[in-house]
Scaffold this active site. Structure first.
Site, mmCIF file in Angstrom:
data_model
loop_
_atom_site.group_PDB
_atom_site.id
_atom_site.type_symbol
_atom_site.label_atom_id
_atom_site.label_comp_id
_atom_site.label_asym_id
_atom_site.label_seq_id
_atom_site.Cartn_x
_atom_site.Cartn_y
_atom_site.Cartn_z
ATOM 1 C CE LYS A 242 -2.593 3.214 2.494
ATOM 2 N NZ LYS A 242 -2.439 3.990 3.729
ATOM 3 C CG ASP A 261 -6.717 2.012 2.812
ATOM 4 O OD1 ASP A 261 -7.741 1.866 2.114
ATOM 5 O OD2 ASP A 261 -6.381 3.117 3.277
#
Length: 332
Positions: A242, A261
Site C-alpha cells: 500500500k 487499504d
C-alpha cells in the site's frame, strides 16, 4: 503583499478535496479567509481560489539562496518576477498540464459511481510530490490518523529540516534531506519524539536510500515500469504494497498505481461483490482490486480512484453545500 495568479478554470482545481484528502500532510486551512498555507519545494505558500484563478503568495523560500537573480525580498517576503519560477513550481505540483475535465468525462462514462462522485468532488488533483517527503510521510501514516500523521511530519521537519521562514508567529521548516535521517542515532531520537516502531523504519529506509544513490535512485524508479518500481520500493524497511503504491502514484508519476487499504477495499466491494465479508485484504485480493480499476479507468486509474476515496471519506460527507465541502477547522 500582492497576490500572484494562475488562470485555471474553477472546476479544474478543488483545493479542499485536493489538499485535505490525505495526499499531503503539510497544509492547513484558514476558514475565515478561505486560504491555505503549506510547504513544498522548500517554500512556504499561501493559496486561495477565486473565480477562474488560483492565487498564491510565497511567504518564504530557501530557493532564494540559489536564485537570487530571479527573486527579490520585500519585507521578508518573496516577490516573484516575470521568470515565473514559483508559478512553474505550483503548476507542476498541481499537474495543471492535465486537462482534468476531459478525464472526468471519460471516467464518468465508464462508471456511474464515479459520475455521481465527480459532480461534487470535481477538480481533485493528484499532487506531484517530492519522493523523499512523500515516502517518509507515508511511513508515518501506517496505522495512524491524519492529525497524528501531520504532527509526526512536522516533528521530522522541525528537528531535522532547515528553517524557511516565520509567518504570524509560526516557524516553517523544509522537509529534511534523506541524509539527515540515516544516522543510527535518529532511531532513538524519533522514539523519544513518539514515533514508536516507525522510528526504525524511517532510519533504516533512509540509510538504504542513501546507500542506493539518493535522488538518482528515485529518478531511476520514475523511469522504470510501474510494477518494477513498486517492487524496488518494497525492498525498503517498513514499505509494504500500500505505501509503495502511494509513493508510485504521488511522487513517481506512475498514475496507474492504486493503493489498497481496508477503506479502499470497502469501495471495491461495490464493484467486486464476491469480495465482501473478508476479514483482511490478501495479496491476491489486492492485485484483483488494482487490476479491476486499471481496466475500468485506464492509465490514470490511481487518480480516478482518489476521487472516489475523497467522496467516501467521512470528513467530506455532504453538509448541505452541494458545490463543495468545507473541511473541519484544525485545532491549534
Amino acid at each position: 503583499m500582492s497576490w500572484n495568479q494562475i488562470k485555471c478554470k474553477h472546476r479544474e482545481v478543488q483545493l479542499i478535496g485536493t489538499l485535505n484528502g490525505g495526499q499531503s500532510f503539510r497544509w492547513t486551512y484558514n476558514q475565515e479567509n478561505d486560504e491555505w498555507i503549506g510547504i513544498f519545494s522548500k517554500t512556504v505558500w499561501k493559496l486561495r481560489q477565486k473565480d477562474d484563478y488560483l492565487h498564491y503568495q510565497v511567504l518564504g523560500s530557501l530557493l532564494n539562496k540559489s536564485t537570487k537573480n530571479k527573486t527579490k525580498q520585500v519585507n521578508n517576503k518573496v516577490e516573484v518576477n516575470e521568470n515565473g519560477l514559483f508559478t512553474s513550481l505550483l503548476k507542476k505540483y498541481f499537474r495543471l498540464e492535465v486537462d482534468l475535465g476531459s478525464y472526468y468525462k471519460i471516467w464518468s462514462e465508464s462508471d456511474e459511481l464515479f459520475k455521481t462522485a465527480g459532480q461534487q468532488f470535481y477538480g481533485i488533483r493528484m499532487l506531484a510530490q517530492e519522493p523523499v517527503e512523500n515516502l517518509f510521510s507515508f511511513i508515518c501514516s501506517q496505522n495512524n490518523h491524519i492529525s497524528r500523521i501531520s504532527s509526526m511530519v512536522e516533528k521530522l521537519c522541525s528537528n531535522y529540516g532547515e528553517e524557511i521562514s516565520t509567518h504570524e508567529g509560526t516557524t516553517y521548516y523544509a522537509f529534511p534531506e534523506v541524509e539527515k535521517l540515516c544516522e543510527p542515532k535518529v532511531e532513538s531520537q524519533l522514539r523519544e519524539l513518539g514515533f514508536g516502531y516507525r522510528a526504525k523504519f524511517i532510519q533504516k529506509s533512509a540509510a538504504q536510500i542513501v546507500e542506493w544513490g539518493g535522488g538518482e535512485w528515485f529518478k531511476s524508479l520514475q523511469e522504470m515500469k510501474y510494477k518494477d518500481a513498486k517492487s524496488e520500493l518494497m525492498k525498503l524497511h517498513g514499505i509494504g504494497p500500500k505505501v509503495a503504491d502511494c509513493i508510485c502514484l504521488m511522487s513517481l508519476h506512475h498514475l496507474e498505481a492504486l493503493p489498497v487499504d481496508t477503506h479502499v477495499y470497502q469501495i471495491a466491494t461495490h464493484y467486486l461483490p464476491h469480495l465482501r465479508g473478508r476479514k483482511s485484504v490478501t495479496d491476491k485480493m489486492y492485485a484483483e482490486i488494482g487490476d479491476h480499476f486499471r481496466k475500468l479507468y485506464g492509465d490514470l486509474a490511481g487518480w480516478a480512484h482518489t476521487v472516489l476515496f475523497c467522496a467516501d471519506l467521512k470528513k467530506f460527507q455532504q453538509n448541505g453545500d452541494d458545490e463543495c465541502v468545507k473541511p473541519k477547522k484544525r485545532r491549534k
